[in-house]
Motif scaffolding. Structure first.
Motif, PDB file in Angstrom:
ATOM      1  N   ASP A   1       0.828  -1.209   0.000  1.00 13.28           N
ATOM      2  CA  ASP A   1       0.000   0.000   0.000  1.00 13.28           C
ATOM      3  C   ASP A   1       0.864   1.262   0.000  1.00 13.28           C
ATOM      4  O   ASP A   1       0.534   2.249  -0.667  1.00 13.28           O
ATOM      5  N   GLY A   2       1.955   1.232   0.756  1.00 16.96           N
ATOM      6  CA  GLY A   2       2.846   2.388   0.819  1.00 16.96           C
ATOM      7  C   GLY A   2       3.503   2.689  -0.514  1.00 16.96           C
ATOM      8  O   GLY A   2       3.654   3.856  -0.901  1.00 16.96           O
ATOM      9  N   LEU A   3       3.883   1.644  -1.247  1.00 13.48           N
ATOM     10  CA  LEU A   3       4.471   1.841  -2.570  1.00 13.48           C
ATOM     11  C   LEU A   3       3.436   2.349  -3.574  1.00 13.48           C
ATOM     12  O   LEU A   3       3.708   3.269  -4.350  1.00 13.48           O
ATOM     13  N   LEU A   4       2.258   1.745  -3.547  1.00 13.42           N
ATOM     14  CA  LEU A   4       1.214   2.143  -4.500  1.00 13.42           C
ATOM     15  C   LEU A   4       0.767   3.587  -4.283  1.00 13.42           C
ATOM     16  O   LEU A   4       0.424   4.293  -5.231  1.00 13.42           O
ATOM     17  N   SER A   5       0.760   4.027  -3.029  1.00 14.38           N
ATOM     18  CA  SER A   5       0.320   5.395  -2.727  1.00 14.38           C
ATOM     19  C   SER A   5       1.411   6.429  -2.984  1.00 14.38           C
ATOM     20  O   SER A   5       1.139   7.627  -3.007  1.00 14.38           O
TER      21      SER A   5
END
Length: 302
Positions: free
Chosen positions: A137-141
């Motif tokens: 999630d951190g990478l995608l955001s």
């Protein structure tokens, strides 16, 4: 379509805090300034960036998530530009945000951050720990620019480079009768209490190891804490399975554990350096990405 860096900073801060009030407090400006920046951007885009929840703050729309991700990148490039101009002729500078799976951070990050700081003193690393889903999630955001995590449950938008392969090990109390053996079969210990590292995707990996041996584990404790599990094992409350073994057999509370290889041929986990496929790495991020394979190579830091 023009957006000032100031307005982008207002919108990104509002997204991170999920509150116009808190964003204004952190930035030291008025709430109308934040609200005005958001409203102006939404008019320019022709769509809403945030969903307003009465008395419960704000959350990003699907379009807003993409907008804020790109805005974060632009703000980071702007910071890099300012630092580069201020230090023309010197080495790479900047701040990068690195994500790391929790148990991998405990095992590897102290040495990685220390050595990277020695090699690239002009680069500041902001570390964010999380489970596999939080890393994804951190990478995608766009909140994380690069991450060290496992190879499972990765969406197509994320790519990476393999760093190291970690086989599973059984962890038992140091005075456990089986601790005298060099290798232990899962079938030898299957009837004893099992303590599960209960994190998204991790739990499935561990349970699949038992399924591969046609064993149903007797789960007595579940925990998200790596060190709590080691302590319980050290006190004889059960056994567990770990891949990223620490450099010591002493647990946080002073009890002792023993790590032993598993007789059955079970699949390892693959530790990877992860990033967004479509994202061009900034120079400071690339410097860290290039450093990682060398650190994990034979004869490297580990």
């Amino acid at each position: 379509m023009l957006f000032s860096l100031r307005s982008l900073r207002y919108i990104v801060t509002a997204a991170e805090t999920q509150s116009v009030t808190e964003a204004a407090r952190q930035l030291g400006i008025s709430q109308p300034a934040i609200s005005g920046a958001i409203a102006a951007a939404e008019v320019e885009l022709g769509t809403e960036i945030f969903v307003r929840h009465h008395a419960k703050g704000i959350t990003l729309t699907a379009a807003g998530q993409r907008f804020v991700h790109e805005a974060r990148l632009l703000l980071k490039h702007s910071q890099d530009f300012e630092r580069s101009v201020a230090s023309l002729g010197s080495s790479i500078t900047g701040e990068i945000t690195v994500g790391c799976f929790g148990t991998l951070a405990t095992r590897y990050m102290p040495a990685l951050l220390s050595e990277f700081s020695r090699r690239a003193p002009g680069i500041t690393v902001r570390l964010e720990e999380g489970n596999q889903q939080e890393i994804v999630d951190g990478l995608l955001s766009g909140r994380m620019e690069i991450a060290i995590a496992y190879a499972y449950a990765l969406p197509s938008e994320i790519t990476g480079e393999a760093l190291v392969e970690l086989p599973p090990y059984l962890l038992v109390a140091a005075d456990h009768p089986l601790a005298s053996k060099r290798k232990i079969s899962l079938k030898e210990i299957a009837a004893e209490p099992f303590i599960l590292l209960d994190l998204p995707h991790s739990r499935e990996y561990f349970l699949n190891l038992f399924s591969a041996c046609s064993i149903m584990p007797l789960i007595v404790y579940r925990s998200k804490s790596y060190e709590l599990i080691r302590g319980l094992v050290g006190h004889g409350r059960g056994y567990t399975i770990h891949n990223a073994l620490p450099g010591t057999s002493i647990t946080y509370d002073g009890s002792r554990v023993a790590a032993r290889a598993i007789v059955e041929p079970l699949p390892p986990v693959h530790v990877m350096s992860l990033r967004l496929r479509r994202q061009t790495m900034r120079p400071a991020v690339k410097a860290f990405a290039d450093f990682l394979p060398e650190a994990f190579a034979p004869g490297g830091l580990f």
